[in-house]
Design a protein around this motif. Structure first.
Motif, short mmCIF file in Angstrom:
data_model
loop_
_atom_site.label_atom_id
_atom_site.label_comp_id
_atom_site.label_asym_id
_atom_site.label_seq_id
_atom_site.Cartn_x
_atom_site.Cartn_y
_atom_site.Cartn_z
N ASP A 32 0.81 -1.21 0.00
CA ASP A 32 0.00 0.00 0.00
C ASP A 32 0.85 1.27 0.00
O ASP A 32 1.73 1.45 0.87
CB ASP A 32 -0.92 0.02 1.21
CG ASP A 32 -2.13 -0.88 1.03
OD1 ASP A 32 -2.16 -1.64 0.04
OD2 ASP A 32 -3.04 -0.82 1.88
N ILE A 33 0.61 2.11 -0.99
CA ILE A 33 1.25 3.42 -1.09
C ILE A 33 0.18 4.39 -1.57
O ILE A 33 -0.04 4.54 -2.78
CB ILE A 33 2.43 3.44 -2.09
CG1 ILE A 33 3.37 2.27 -1.88
CG2 ILE A 33 3.20 4.75 -1.98
CD1 ILE A 33 4.45 2.15 -2.95
N ALA A 34 -0.53 5.01 -0.64
CA ALA A 34 -1.57 5.96 -1.04
C ALA A 34 -0.95 7.12 -1.81
O ALA A 34 0.15 7.56 -1.48
CB ALA A 34 -2.28 6.49 0.22
N PRO A 35 -1.61 7.59 -2.87
CA PRO A 35 -2.92 7.19 -3.39
C PRO A 35 -2.84 6.18 -4.55
O PRO A 35 -3.82 5.99 -5.26
CB PRO A 35 -3.46 8.52 -3.91
CG PRO A 35 -2.24 9.22 -4.45
CD PRO A 35 -1.10 8.83 -3.53
N TYR A 36 -1.69 5.54 -4.72
CA TYR A 36 -1.50 4.65 -5.88
C TYR A 36 -2.03 3.25 -5.62
O TYR A 36 -2.68 2.65 -6.49
CB TYR A 36 -0.02 4.62 -6.26
CG TYR A 36 0.48 5.98 -6.71
CD1 TYR A 36 0.31 6.41 -8.01
CD2 TYR A 36 1.09 6.84 -5.80
CE1 TYR A 36 0.75 7.67 -8.41
CE2 TYR A 36 1.53 8.10 -6.19
CZ TYR A 36 1.35 8.50 -7.49
OH TYR A 36 1.77 9.75 -7.89
N VAL A 37 -1.74 2.71 -4.44
CA VAL A 37 -2.24 1.39 -4.04
C VAL A 37 -2.75 1.53 -2.61
O VAL A 37 -2.02 2.00 -1.74
CB VAL A 37 -1.14 0.32 -4.12
CG1 VAL A 37 -1.70 -1.05 -3.75
CG2 VAL A 37 -0.49 0.28 -5.49
N MET A 38 -3.99 1.09 -2.37
CA MET A 38 -4.61 1.33 -1.07
C MET A 38 -5.46 0.14 -0.65
O MET A 38 -5.85 -0.69 -1.49
CB MET A 38 -5.48 2.60 -1.14
CG MET A 38 -4.73 3.86 -1.55
SD MET A 38 -5.81 5.21 -2.12
CE MET A 38 -6.76 5.53 -0.65
N LYS A 39 -5.73 0.07 0.66
CA LYS A 39 -6.63 -0.93 1.23
C LYS A 39 -6.27 -2.35 0.78
O LYS A 39 -7.08 -3.08 0.21
CB LYS A 39 -8.09 -0.60 0.89
CG LYS A 39 -8.56 0.72 1.49
CD LYS A 39 -10.01 0.99 1.18
CE LYS A 39 -10.45 2.31 1.81
NZ LYS A 39 -11.87 2.62 1.50
N ASN A 40 -5.02 -2.69 1.04
CA ASN A 40 -4.52 -4.04 0.74
C ASN A 40 -4.65 -4.40 -0.74
O ASN A 40 -4.99 -5.52 -1.11
CB ASN A 40 -5.23 -5.09 1.60
CG ASN A 40 -4.99 -4.90 3.08
OD1 ASN A 40 -3.88 -4.57 3.50
ND2 ASN A 40 -6.03 -5.07 3.88
N GLY A 41 -4.36 -3.42 -1.56
CA GLY A 41 -4.34 -3.67 -3.00
C GLY A 41 -5.70 -3.80 -3.65
O GLY A 41 -5.81 -4.31 -4.77
N THR A 42 -6.76 -3.31 -3.00
CA THR A 42 -8.09 -3.41 -3.57
C THR A 42 -8.54 -2.13 -4.26
O THR A 42 -9.54 -2.12 -4.99
CB THR A 42 -9.13 -3.78 -2.50
OG1 THR A 42 -9.13 -2.76 -1.48
CG2 THR A 42 -8.80 -5.12 -1.87
#
Length: 284
Positions: free
Chosen positions: A62-72
């Motif tokens: 997770d790297i907000a805002p690119y990948v969030m909420k465990n990749g969902t």
């Protein structure tokens, strides 16, 4: 007597014929079993064969805002999903340093957020699909003057894994593994931890994408007015996806082109509050 016998025989035959005909009429015709077509023995299930082919997709932690909420969710998840509507994507999160080799090592069918440093046989790279705008960020209270890459030499620098390979030749030379300045250089796999280390430090410099820094800092209650941004790197760092199959790569590229032409790509940038001087759509 013979006439009587003849009459009795004929009458018996007529009676038997009548009884046989009556039995035929009273016997109901055979019924088809429910759900069985007389012409087709097997009825296909609804939508049989319509299931989308599945792809295992390597994506960062997770790297907000690119990948969030465990990749969902996150902009990378949405770009990939919308660019490949004909596939079911199963996202597999892993540290950034492992993304580059995930497809080559058969850990995934495609990987998001990689760069093409060299040609690798059997690996197919997409066009650029996302770009990061990196900056050297300092606390105003530290009163550091960062105007060029060389100014980083005497300061603790916190950044992501393999960043020295991705921020231009001057940065690479300054912080290469055999460089004297490497002792002041820290690479962190988890960028939320990277941002935390920056805020816990009195005078460190964090080198990071601005949108990631802003999202992670604000989510932990820090004020962006407390920092200065130094734009000392190339305008943007572009990332690609790579694939095991060339036809999936081609479908992904076609999907990206459609996202750009339809305006959906810009809508995603606005949704995730990512501000860029230019986007991958400007190159198409």
């Amino acid at each position: 007597m013979n006439g009587y016998r003849y009459f009795y025989t004929v009458a018996s035959l007529l009676l038997l014929t009548a009884l046989f005909t009556a039995c035929q009429k009273s016997t109901p015709p055979p019924q088809e079993e429910p759900g069985v077509n007389a012409e087709t023995e097997i009825i296909p299930e609804p939508n049989a064969g319509s299931e989308k082919p599945q792809l295992n997709v390597a994506i960062s932690t997770d790297i907000a805002p690119y990948v969030m909420k465990n990749g969902t969710t996150g902009i990378e998840v949405e770009i990939a999903t919308q660019a490949l509507p004909g596939y079911q994507l199963n996202f597999i999160q892993m540290p950034y340093e492992k993304l580059q080799s995930a497809v080559a090592e058969d850990q995934a069918d495609m990987a998001l957020g990689v760069q093409k440093f060299k040609d690798v046989e059997g690996i197919f790279y997409s066009e650029n699909f996302i770009d990061f705008v990196n900056a050297a960020i300092t606390k105003k209270s530290a009163n550091l003057k960062i105007e060029k890459v060389a100014d980083l030499a005497d300061h603790k620098v916190i950044t992501w894994q393999d960043a020295y390979l991705e921020l231009g030749p001057e940065f690479e030379k300054l912080f290469a593994p055999d460089s004297p300045q490497r002792k002041n250089y820290v690479e962190v796999a988890d960028q939320s931890e990277q941002v935390k280390q920056f805020w816990d430090s009195k005078d460190a410099v964090i080198v990071i994408d601005r949108s990631i820094f802003n999202a992670l800092s604000q989510s932990t209650g820090h004020e962006l007015s407390e920092v200065d941004y130094a734009s000392i790197f190339p305008e943007a760092t572009y990332f690609k996806a790579n694939f095991e199959e060339a036809d999936v790569r081609d479908a992904f590229n076609a999907g990206l082109k459609k996202l750009c032409s339809s305006g959906e790509y810009d809508k995603l940038l606005k949704k995730y509050k990512i501000e860029l001087p230019g986007t991958i759509c400007d190159q198409k």
